[in-house]
Design an enzyme around this catalytic site. Structure first.
Site, short mmCIF file in Angstrom:
data_model
loop_
_atom_site.label_atom_id
_atom_site.label_comp_id
_atom_site.label_asym_id
_atom_site.label_seq_id
_atom_site.Cartn_x
_atom_site.Cartn_y
_atom_site.Cartn_z
N LEU A 1 0.83 -1.21 0.00
CA LEU A 1 0.00 0.00 0.00
C LEU A 1 0.87 1.26 0.00
CD1 LEU A 1 -2.75 1.39 0.12
CD2 LEU A 1 -2.74 1.04 2.61
N LYS A 2 1.97 1.22 0.72
CA LYS A 2 2.86 2.40 0.76
C LYS A 2 3.39 2.73 -0.63
CE LYS A 2 5.30 5.78 2.39
NZ LYS A 2 6.37 5.67 3.39
#
Length: 291
Positions: free
Chosen positions: A169-170
């Site tokens: 997700l980052k």
């Protein structure tokens, strides 16, 4: 006798040191290791190795810049894993590749250590004010164990899914962030080359709803010519590179973000330790020198 839990930091740079201040406000004690041997404050003891930190701490929090730094601090006889007891909790806030995250998760599982990948979204201003967004991958039980730490450093924790999801997700978030900044920089470059007044242009963009608050902050920095590092170019370029590698492995076409990676590579050559908004300055310099 103190009953406060001790957070052991592996890496104590601009982000980690600010997290430590907010953790201490929340009642935690802190110890730390940094490869340079430098840093620290009146309330954080520095120890000689990651293993020493892990032996001393109740929870280990890792905040290092890249895969190589993670490997150097986690593995081997002086690595953090060597000092952690069975059942320990390791929170990895570093922005790293999915492959490095998986390697650490596998190593932790062999030792019966809970490893949560939990990179944070936000720069030094958010770290100062405990307004980071924590992007965490792990089980519900691990989330519950980590919650007091996450609540002390951030305004929101997003449970991204099972272990490894936070790291992925980052990359999504930082890729969008980098692409947005590049679009702003290119728009400004056109406006300046077309003869628009510089102050008017920067001020007008600050009023536009289509530009995020994060990028408005970068526009203000560029207007002032102040690229003091909130998020250094070298780290932003590294995250874009990780995203490109991850997309290529899955055959996901990302031509826009590939071009942005090249722009940030250029900016890294010019201003590696400046804030990544220096890309705006690079583009402004290009059009200013146009014959």
């Amino acid at each position: 006798m103190s009953t406060a839990q001790t957070i052991g930091f592996i890496g104590f740079g601009a982000m980690a040191s600010r997290m430590a201040i907010n953790l201490k406000k929340a009642g935690f004690a802190t110890v730390a290791y940094t490869p340079s041997g430098k840093g620290g404050d009146d309330h954080t003891a520095f120890l000689p190795s990651p293993a020493d930190v892990a032996k001393t701490a109740d929870i280990v929090l890792v905040c290092v810049p890249d895969d190589a730094a993670l490997s150097a601090s986690m593995y081997g006889p002086q690595g953090a894993l060597a000092g952690m007891p069975e059942g320990g909790l390791l929170l990895n806030t570093s922005s790293i590749s999915p492959e490095a995250a998986q390697t650490l998760l596998d190593a932790g599982e062999k030792q019966k250590i809970s490893v949560v990948d939990c990179p944070v979204s936000g720069s030094t201003p958010e770290a100062d004010s405990a307004n980071l967004v924590v992007l965490a991958g792990g089980s519900e039980e691990e989330m519950a164990r980590a919650k007091p730490v996450f609540d002390a450093i951030g305004r929101l924790t997003i449970h991204a899914g099972p272990a490894g999801s936070g790291a992925r997700l980052k990359l999504v978030i930082n890729g969008i962030m980098g692409a947005g900044l590049a679009a702003v920089a290119e728009g400004i470059a056109y406006g300046l080359a077309a003869g628009l007044d510089r102050s008017m242009l920067f001020d007008a963009l600050d009023e536009m709803a289509v530009i995020s608050p994060h990028h408005k902050r970068k526009i203000k920095m560029a207007k002032a010519g102040d690229f003091s590092p909130q998020f250094p170019t070298r780290l932003m370029q590294k995250d874009m590179r990780l995203l490109m590698n991850a997309c290529a492995r899955l055959a996901v076409p990302t031509p826009t973000m590939a071009a942005v990676t090249q722009q940030l590579s250029l900016t890294r050559r010019a201003a590696a330790d400046a804030d990544y908004s220096a890309l705006i300055g690079v583009m402004e310099n290009i059009v200013a020198n146009d014959p």
